[in-house]
Design a protein around this motif. Structure first.
Motif, PDB file in Angstrom:
ATOM      1  N   GLU A   1       1.127  -1.425   0.374  1.00  0.00           N
ATOM      2  CA  GLU A   1       0.399   0.524   0.113  1.00  0.00           C
ATOM      3  C   GLU A   1       0.854   0.920   0.076  1.00  0.00           C
ATOM      4  N   LYS A   2       2.002   1.269   0.426  1.00  0.00           N
ATOM      5  CA  LYS A   2       2.854   2.548   0.764  1.00  0.00           C
ATOM      6  C   LYS A   2       4.271   1.831   1.172  1.00  0.00           C
ATOM      7  N   GLY A   3       5.301   1.749   0.149  1.00  0.00           N
ATOM      8  CA  GLY A   3       6.366   1.466   0.283  1.00  0.00           C
ATOM      9  C   GLY A   3       7.295   2.186   0.350  1.00  0.00           C
ATOM     10  N   ASP A   4       7.144   3.428   0.907  1.00  0.00           N
ATOM     11  CA  ASP A   4       8.218   4.485   0.946  1.00  0.00           C
ATOM     12  C   ASP A   4       8.875   4.838   2.138  1.00  0.00           C
ATOM     13  N   PHE A   5       8.190   3.970   3.732  1.00  0.00           N
ATOM     14  CA  PHE A   5       8.434   3.824   4.671  1.00  0.00           C
ATOM     15  C   PHE A   5      10.259   3.743   4.999  1.00  0.00           C
ATOM     16  N   ASP A   6      10.506   4.531   6.023  1.00  0.00           N
ATOM     17  CA  ASP A   6      12.097   4.272   6.005  1.00  0.00           C
ATOM     18  C   ASP A   6      12.422   3.589   7.363  1.00  0.00           C
ATOM     19  N   ALA A   7      11.445   3.531   8.143  1.00  0.00           N
ATOM     20  CA  ALA A   7      11.364   2.417   9.246  1.00  0.00           C
ATOM     21  C   ALA A   7      10.559   2.095   9.661  1.00  0.00           C
ATOM     22  N   ILE A   8      10.284   1.005  10.154  1.00  0.00           N
ATOM     23  CA  ILE A   8       8.677   0.266  11.124  1.00  0.00           C
ATOM     24  C   ILE A   8       9.109  -0.396  12.678  1.00  0.00           C
ATOM     25  N   LEU A   9       8.505   0.274  13.092  1.00  0.00           N
ATOM     26  CA  LEU A   9       7.994  -0.379  14.430  1.00  0.00           C
ATOM     27  C   LEU A   9       7.443  -0.985  14.963  1.00  0.00           C
ATOM     28  N   VAL A  10       7.749  -1.961  15.407  1.00  0.00           N
ATOM     29  CA  VAL A  10       6.904  -3.701  15.991  1.00  0.00           C
ATOM     30  C   VAL A  10       7.100  -3.303  17.399  1.00  0.00           C
ATOM     31  N   PRO A  11       5.456  -3.848  17.591  1.00  0.00           N
ATOM     32  CA  PRO A  11       5.376  -3.700  19.370  1.00  0.00           C
ATOM     33  C   PRO A  11       6.163  -5.715  19.582  1.00  0.00           C
ATOM     34  N   THR A  12       6.576  -5.929  20.411  1.00  0.00           N
ATOM     35  CA  THR A  12       7.669  -7.041  20.449  1.00  0.00           C
ATOM     36  C   THR A  12       6.658  -7.770  21.629  1.00  0.00           C
TER      37      THR A  12
ATOM     38  N   LYS B   1      14.654   0.312   7.750  1.00  0.00           N
ATOM     39  CA  LYS B   1      14.642  -0.030   9.073  1.00  0.00           C
ATOM     40  C   LYS B   1      14.159  -1.147  10.307  1.00  0.00           C
ATOM     41  N   VAL B   2      13.896  -1.907  11.158  1.00  0.00           N
ATOM     42  CA  VAL B   2      13.124  -2.758  11.833  1.00  0.00           C
ATOM     43  C   VAL B   2      13.411  -2.529  13.278  1.00  0.00           C
TER      44      VAL B   2
ATOM     45  N   GLY C   1       6.918 -11.993  22.550  1.00  0.00           N
ATOM     46  CA  GLY C   1       7.726 -13.369  21.732  1.00  0.00           C
ATOM     47  C   GLY C   1       8.568 -13.126  20.598  1.00  0.00           C
ATOM     48  N   GLY C   2       8.126 -12.269  20.412  1.00  0.00           N
ATOM     49  CA  GLY C   2       8.789 -11.652  18.566  1.00  0.00           C
ATOM     50  C   GLY C   2       8.454 -12.759  17.455  1.00  0.00           C
ATOM     51  N   GLY C   3       7.187 -12.985  17.148  1.00  0.00           N
ATOM     52  CA  GLY C   3       6.955 -13.794  15.790  1.00  0.00           C
ATOM     53  C   GLY C   3       6.190 -12.704  15.238  1.00  0.00           C
ATOM     54  N   LEU C   4       5.618 -11.316  15.675  1.00  0.00           N
ATOM     55  CA  LEU C   4       5.475 -10.432  14.941  1.00  0.00           C
ATOM     56  C   LEU C   4       6.892  -9.719  13.931  1.00  0.00           C
ATOM     57  N   LEU C   5       7.234  -9.174  15.897  1.00  0.00           N
ATOM     58  CA  LEU C   5       9.042  -8.748  14.975  1.00  0.00           C
ATOM     59  C   LEU C   5       9.552  -9.580  13.836  1.00  0.00           C
TER      60      LEU C   5
ATOM     61  N   ILE D   1      11.581 -10.294   8.280  1.00  0.00           N
ATOM     62  CA  ILE D   1      11.681 -11.287   6.692  1.00  0.00           C
ATOM     63  C   ILE D   1      10.986 -10.369   5.714  1.00  0.00           C
ATOM     64  N   ALA D   2       9.927  -9.871   5.775  1.00  0.00           N
ATOM     65  CA  ALA D   2       9.429  -9.315   4.441  1.00  0.00           C
ATOM     66  C   ALA D   2       9.658  -8.087   3.648  1.00  0.00           C
ATOM     67  N   ALA D   3       9.466  -7.001   5.118  1.00  0.00           N
ATOM     68  CA  ALA D   3       9.795  -6.135   5.265  1.00  0.00           C
ATOM     69  C   ALA D   3      11.379  -5.414   4.270  1.00  0.00           C
ATOM     70  N   LYS D   4      12.641  -6.552   5.131  1.00  0.00           N
ATOM     71  CA  LYS D   4      14.147  -6.002   4.050  1.00  0.00           C
ATOM     72  C   LYS D   4      13.624  -6.987   2.651  1.00  0.00           C
ATOM     73  N   ALA D   5      12.646  -8.473   2.804  1.00  0.00           N
ATOM     74  CA  ALA D   5      13.534  -8.379   0.802  1.00  0.00           C
ATOM     75  C   ALA D   5      12.489  -7.301   0.487  1.00  0.00           C
ATOM     76  N   MET D   6      10.973  -7.145   0.814  1.00  0.00           N
ATOM     77  CA  MET D   6      10.648  -6.167  -0.365  1.00  0.00           C
ATOM     78  C   MET D   6      11.719  -4.782  -0.211  1.00  0.00           C
ATOM     79  N   ASN D   7      12.085  -4.450   0.855  1.00  0.00           N
ATOM     80  CA  ASN D   7      12.663  -2.300   1.051  1.00  0.00           C
ATOM     81  C   ASN D   7      14.403  -3.265   1.474  1.00  0.00           C
ATOM     82  N   PRO D   8      15.146  -4.052   0.977  1.00  0.00           N
ATOM     83  CA  PRO D   8      16.382  -3.872   1.995  1.00  0.00           C
ATOM     84  C   PRO D   8      17.231  -2.601   2.868  1.00  0.00           C
TER      85      PRO D   8
END
Length: 222
Positions: free
Chosen positions: A167-178, A199-200, A180-184, A189-196
């Motif tokens: 939907e919006k591919g130009d994010f500089d960073a994604i912040l993930v509530p964590t 930053k996550v 156990g770490g499954g979502l993170l 994995i997906a974000a780095k594959a789509m845009n190396p």
């Protein structure tokens, strides 16, 4: 062994997309002004069970064979995963047992019961509830659905990033509530594959930071 690649997340998305909400990505003017950045929120609270956990639970159950599901599934959770497994199992007509610790809020318990799961309240903490779930797994032959530490769960949770970045591919960073770490893991994995270059970051409260402790000690911690 945990091993998830982008292809696993893409397959998960194709598997679950007709069973979960494609939640909106909403721009927040107030947060953007306060932080001096352009901030968007992925509204996973609009999933049928109120949380992203449905993605991982659904991917687990849809990926199991009819033979696997014959005896049903069992899970341990402090809250949202129990509702997710109950909901996913109900959609597929599968019997579900969810084990939760005594600290689990009543609304989370009622959510699992509402979706048809057998609720087992056991022990003061998550580890006790998970141990009981594994006992039920052995006693009844049910398939255990882990809240975060499984390839299927991580791949399912990673579909959040696919939707967001398509939907919006130009994010500089994604912040993930964590927790156990499954979502993170799935999002990274997906974000780095789509845009190396993206930053996550995983975020945890300093009063409950098992993932952060595990990361720095290089070992699993409960």
């Amino acid at each position: 062994m945990l091993k998830v690649e982008m292809k696993d997340i893409v397959e998960a998305y194709g598997r679950i997309r007709n069973y979960v909400q494609k939640t909106p990505l909403i721009y927040s003017p107030e947060t953007s002004e306060r932080t001096g950045s352009e901030v968007w929120f992925k509204m996973e609270n609009l999933q049928p069970i109120g949380a992203y956990k449905l993605r991982g639970a659904m991917n687990n159950i849809l990926g199991m064979s009819d033979e696997d599901l014959k005896c049903g599934v069992v899970a341990a959770s402090a809250g949202n995963h129990s509702q997710a497994v109950a909901y996913a199992a109900k959609l597929k007509g599968v019997s579900a047992v969810v084990c939760v610790p005594e600290s689990t809020p009543m609304n989370k318990r009622y959510g699992a019961i509402k979706h048809g799961a057998r609720l087992v309240v056991y022990g003061p903490n998550y580890e006790d509830a998970e141990n009981r779930a594994h006992e039920i797994e052995a006693e009844e032959g049910r398939k255990f659905v882990h809240a975060y530490e499984s390839n299927e769960t991580i791949a399912g949770q990673g579909t959040v990033a696919i939707e967001s970045l398509l939907e919006k591919g130009d994010f500089d960073a994604i912040l993930v509530p964590t927790g156990g770490g499954g979502l993170l893991c799935g999002v990274a994995i997906a974000a780095k594959a789509m845009n190396p270059d993206i930053k996550v970051y995983g975020l945890q409260t300093n009063t409950s930071a098992p993932w952060d402790k595990s990361f720095h000690e290089r070992k699993l911690n409960n």
